[in-house]
Each structure stands twice: as C-alpha cells, then as structure tokens.
Design a protein around this motif. Sequence first.
Motif, mmCIF file in Angstrom:
data_model
loop_
_atom_site.group_PDB
_atom_site.id
_atom_site.type_symbol
_atom_site.label_atom_id
_atom_site.label_comp_id
_atom_site.label_asym_id
_atom_site.label_seq_id
_atom_site.Cartn_x
_atom_site.Cartn_y
_atom_site.Cartn_z
ATOM 1 N N LEU A 107 18.578 -68.220 4.008
ATOM 2 C CA LEU A 107 18.724 -68.260 2.349
ATOM 3 C C LEU A 107 17.730 -69.715 1.850
ATOM 4 C CD1 LEU A 107 22.128 -67.406 1.331
ATOM 5 C CD2 LEU A 107 20.169 -66.031 1.211
ATOM 6 N N ASN A 129 14.094 -68.960 2.265
ATOM 7 C CA ASN A 129 13.348 -68.065 1.316
ATOM 8 C C ASN A 129 12.720 -68.739 0.155
ATOM 9 O OD1 ASN A 129 12.906 -66.102 -1.040
ATOM 10 N ND2 ASN A 129 14.412 -64.825 0.070
ATOM 11 N N LEU A 155 13.506 -67.617 -3.603
ATOM 12 C CA LEU A 155 14.840 -67.883 -3.933
ATOM 13 C C LEU A 155 14.993 -69.378 -4.110
ATOM 14 C CD1 LEU A 155 18.057 -67.242 -4.350
ATOM 15 C CD2 LEU A 155 18.081 -67.718 -1.723
ATOM 16 N N THR A 156 14.268 -70.120 -3.589
ATOM 17 C CA THR A 156 14.187 -71.457 -3.946
ATOM 18 C C THR A 156 13.520 -71.738 -5.361
ATOM 19 O OG1 THR A 156 14.223 -72.338 -1.516
ATOM 20 C CG2 THR A 156 13.377 -73.934 -2.950
ATOM 21 N N LEU A 197 13.418 -69.504 -7.553
ATOM 22 C CA LEU A 197 14.464 -69.070 -8.632
ATOM 23 C C LEU A 197 15.361 -70.043 -9.093
ATOM 24 C CD1 LEU A 197 14.884 -65.402 -7.563
ATOM 25 C CD2 LEU A 197 13.723 -66.188 -9.742
ATOM 26 N N LEU A 198 15.993 -70.907 -7.978
ATOM 27 C CA LEU A 198 16.846 -71.839 -8.255
ATOM 28 C C LEU A 198 16.596 -73.193 -8.661
ATOM 29 C CD1 LEU A 198 18.875 -71.249 -5.011
ATOM 30 C CD2 LEU A 198 19.710 -70.656 -7.291
ATOM 31 N N ILE A 239 27.136 -67.531 -7.106
ATOM 32 C CA ILE A 239 26.100 -68.222 -8.001
ATOM 33 C C ILE A 239 26.498 -68.474 -9.073
ATOM 34 C CG2 ILE A 239 23.828 -67.252 -8.963
ATOM 35 C CD1 ILE A 239 24.044 -64.681 -7.199
ATOM 36 N N ILE A 281 18.610 -63.680 -9.171
ATOM 37 C CA ILE A 281 18.990 -64.543 -7.924
ATOM 38 C C ILE A 281 19.913 -63.618 -7.104
ATOM 39 C CG2 ILE A 281 20.515 -66.622 -7.189
ATOM 40 C CD1 ILE A 281 19.506 -67.768 -10.297
ATOM 41 N N GLU A 282 20.737 -62.634 -7.587
ATOM 42 C CA GLU A 282 21.476 -62.021 -6.806
ATOM 43 C C GLU A 282 20.759 -60.934 -5.942
ATOM 44 O OE1 GLU A 282 24.709 -58.225 -6.987
ATOM 45 O OE2 GLU A 282 24.582 -59.522 -8.836
ATOM 46 N N ALA A 329 17.647 -61.473 -5.105
ATOM 47 C CA ALA A 329 16.926 -62.036 -4.020
ATOM 48 C C ALA A 329 17.950 -62.353 -2.825
ATOM 49 C CB ALA A 329 16.494 -63.429 -4.398
ATOM 50 N N LEU A 330 19.179 -62.818 -2.904
ATOM 51 C CA LEU A 330 20.068 -63.184 -2.133
ATOM 52 C C LEU A 330 20.343 -62.051 -0.964
ATOM 53 C CD1 LEU A 330 22.843 -65.125 -3.830
ATOM 54 C CD2 LEU A 330 21.419 -66.022 -2.020
ATOM 55 N N THR A 358 17.447 -60.904 1.031
ATOM 56 C CA THR A 358 17.251 -61.897 2.209
ATOM 57 C C THR A 358 18.284 -61.495 3.181
ATOM 58 O OG1 THR A 358 16.626 -63.700 0.500
ATOM 59 C CG2 THR A 358 17.382 -64.330 2.711
#
Length: 134
Positions: A16, A19, A22-23, A25-26, A70, A83-84, A86-87, A90
């Motif tokens: 995670l 990625n 994802l980084t 998005l966060l 999340i 985000i979900e 992407a998780l 991954t």
Amino acid sequence: MSDAKTQLRASIFKALTANAALTSLLGGNRLYDTIPERSALPYVVLGRTSSADWSTATEPGETHTVFLHIWSDATGRDAIDTIETALRQTLAAPLDLADHHLIHLRFQLSETARNSARDQYHTVLRFRAVTEPK
C-alpha cells in the motif's frame, strides 16, 4: 522466522505504501498502524487482524482476517470510494511473504458510514487470507 500474520501485515503495508496513486489520493504517506494525533484526513489504518488454524491432516496452514479503515472528511462519498478502489486493486496483486506462501488474499466486505457529528466518512474493508509455511 516471524509468524504468518506478522508477515502478511508487513506485506500489505509495504504494497500500500509503494502505491504512488494511493499515496496521491491520500495527500501523502497516510497509511497508519497507529494514528498520530491530529492527523490530516484522509488516511488509511491497518486495523485488527485475526488468525486461526487452517491445517489439514497433511499440511499446516492458517486463515487470517484483515481489516482496513479509511477515514475522509471530503464532501460526498466519491473520494472515499476512490480510495477504496485503489486499496482493493493494490491488494489484488500477488504479495510476497518471506517464510510463508500466500495462497490467496480476497476482499470480502466493505461498509461505509457517515459520522455527521464530525462530518466524516468511515469505510471498513475486510479481507481474508490463507497462508502456508514455505
């Protein structure tokens, strides 16, 4: 040799954090095992993990349940749903464990709720994994 549960959690964390999408998005590296005080939203928490014996008469093995959380303060569900996704994408890729074979890691459940008092969304994801020693 560490146990399968520890290696599984470490492998999930590594995948995670590696990625870049994802980084992004966060808004940075916001994947936590323990949430720092005053953490900026959104973020992901590697939550509770449980393990149980899954051995057969001839082969040792374990089953694991892993929870990811999340948290988001974005308006509407679109941000937390992205985000979900992407998780889940991954964790659909193969993960490497040092001393164990990961037979599978499968998504089982997602539940999103809105905390109106804090104007936040919270999604819980549950995954099931099966491991065997190498």
